[in-house]
Design a protein around this motif. Structure first.
Motif, short mmCIF file in Angstrom:
data_model
loop_
_atom_site.label_atom_id
_atom_site.label_comp_id
_atom_site.label_asym_id
_atom_site.label_seq_id
_atom_site.Cartn_x
_atom_site.Cartn_y
_atom_site.Cartn_z
N LYS A 130 0.83 -1.20 0.00
CA LYS A 130 0.00 0.00 0.00
C LYS A 130 0.87 1.25 0.00
CE LYS A 130 -3.61 2.35 2.66
NZ LYS A 130 -4.45 2.31 3.88
N ILE A 131 1.94 1.21 0.79
CA ILE A 131 2.91 2.31 0.86
C ILE A 131 4.28 1.73 0.57
CG2 ILE A 131 3.84 4.19 2.27
CD1 ILE A 131 1.35 3.98 4.01
N PRO A 132 4.73 1.77 -0.69
CA PRO A 132 6.00 1.14 -1.09
C PRO A 132 7.19 1.49 -0.20
CG PRO A 132 4.80 1.87 -3.01
CD PRO A 132 4.06 2.41 -1.82
N GLN A 133 7.35 2.78 0.15
CA GLN A 133 8.50 3.19 0.95
C GLN A 133 8.51 2.53 2.33
OE1 GLN A 133 8.13 7.64 -0.13
NE2 GLN A 133 10.16 7.45 0.75
N TRP A 134 7.32 2.26 2.87
CA TRP A 134 7.23 1.68 4.20
C TRP A 134 7.87 0.29 4.22
CZ3 TRP A 134 7.50 2.39 8.96
CH2 TRP A 134 6.95 1.55 9.92
N PHE A 135 7.79 -0.43 3.11
CA PHE A 135 8.41 -1.75 3.02
C PHE A 135 9.91 -1.66 3.32
CE2 PHE A 135 10.97 -4.60 0.33
CZ PHE A 135 10.60 -5.82 0.85
N PHE A 136 10.59 -0.71 2.68
CA PHE A 136 12.03 -0.57 2.86
C PHE A 136 12.38 -0.06 4.26
CE2 PHE A 136 11.38 -0.01 -1.75
CZ PHE A 136 12.25 -0.99 -2.23
N GLU A 188 6.87 9.11 10.03
CA GLU A 188 5.80 9.52 9.11
C GLU A 188 5.23 8.32 8.37
OE1 GLU A 188 3.25 12.20 6.89
OE2 GLU A 188 4.16 12.10 8.89
N LEU A 189 6.09 7.45 7.88
CA LEU A 189 5.61 6.28 7.15
C LEU A 189 4.85 5.32 8.07
CD1 LEU A 189 8.66 5.60 4.83
CD2 LEU A 189 6.37 6.31 4.12
N LYS A 190 5.31 5.19 9.31
CA LYS A 190 4.60 4.36 10.27
C LYS A 190 3.22 4.94 10.52
CE LYS A 190 5.00 2.26 14.85
NZ LYS A 190 5.83 2.13 16.08
N HIS A 191 3.15 6.25 10.64
CA HIS A 191 1.88 6.95 10.84
C HIS A 191 0.95 6.70 9.66
CE1 HIS A 191 -0.91 10.22 11.74
NE2 HIS A 191 -0.68 10.74 10.54
N LEU A 192 1.47 6.81 8.44
CA LEU A 192 0.66 6.59 7.24
C LEU A 192 0.19 5.14 7.14
CD1 LEU A 192 2.70 8.66 4.61
CD2 LEU A 192 0.55 9.31 5.71
N ARG A 199 1.57 14.23 7.08
CA ARG A 199 1.93 15.40 7.89
C ARG A 199 3.12 16.13 7.31
NH1 ARG A 199 2.53 12.18 13.49
NH2 ARG A 199 3.90 11.03 12.07
N ILE A 200 4.03 15.38 6.64
CA ILE A 200 5.19 16.00 5.99
C ILE A 200 5.37 15.36 4.63
CG2 ILE A 200 6.41 16.57 8.13
CD1 ILE A 200 8.10 14.07 7.76
N LYS A 201 5.97 16.11 3.71
CA LYS A 201 6.22 15.59 2.37
C LYS A 201 7.49 14.75 2.41
CE LYS A 201 6.63 16.93 -2.47
NZ LYS A 201 6.68 18.05 -3.45
#
Length: 205
Positions: A130-136, A188-192, A199-201
């Protein structure tokens, strides 16, 4: 590895270099810059295969080897050290996700953060996230090996800095800034991932 690790290694290399040649602000700065330079290619990721900036030429061993060769041919020790610092970046990156080290359009490395059956399926795995960056980011922070390397480099960095080049203590600012960036990215990614709103870009990897 995270940019903070590369920055810390740059300080370590600069400190060790000071034992053999006289260093000043510019020399220390160039050594540290060489240690993190490869990661600036993240701004060119749109030109990379699968958007992976580590597939670019800047994450291969050839640029640092060229620097080292120029240093030897010109008898400039600083350029040799810069090339070595750059090369260490590429070698360290082989540990977590690997790089296109030989520029053969193939990721190479130990790749501690991937299981053996995942090595050839990273794009497929990412497409399912769902959130590719969160995987890494999640894999990185859940890895005892990666966190141990972070802590080890940090300890050695402080020891080397204050033993050999304490007058350049202000270069620690870059280390802390890059660390804050990565921690903020994680939070931020954990939050998403938990359904929160942005909250931040974030800078895409």
């Amino acid at each position: 590895m995270h940019s903070s690790v590369h920055w810390g290694l740059g300080i370590i290399i600069a400190g060790i270099t000071s034992l053999y040649i006289s260093v000043n602000f510019w020399i220390v700065g160039l050594i540290i810059l060489s240690s993190i330079f490869a990661d600036f290619d993240i701004f060119l990721r749109k030109y990379a295969q699968n958007g992976n900036h580590r597939m670019l030429f800047t994450h291969s061993i050839y640029l640092p080897m060229i620097l080292i060769l120029i240093g030897f041919l010109s008898s400039k020790n600083v350029i040799i050290v810069m090339g070595f610092s750059y090369l260490i970046h590429i070698l360290i990156d082989l540990l977590d996700w690997g790089t296109n080290a030989l520029f053969t359009n193939r990721i190479f490395g130990i790749r501690f953060l991937l299981k053996k059956d995942e090595h050839l399926r990273v794009p497929e795995i990412i497409d399912q996230e769902k959130i590719p960056q969160w995987f890494f980011v999640k894999r990185y922070y859940n890895s005892v090996i990666m966190i141990s390397i972070e802590v080890f480099v940090s300890i050695i960095m402080f020891i080397i800095l204050f033993l050999y080049i304490p007058q350049f203590w202000y270069f620690l600012a870059g280390y802390f800034l890059t660390m804050i960036f990565h921690i903020s990215e994680y939070l931020e990614l954990k939050h998403l991932s938990q359904g929160g709103s942005p909250r931040i870009k974030l800078l895409k990897h």
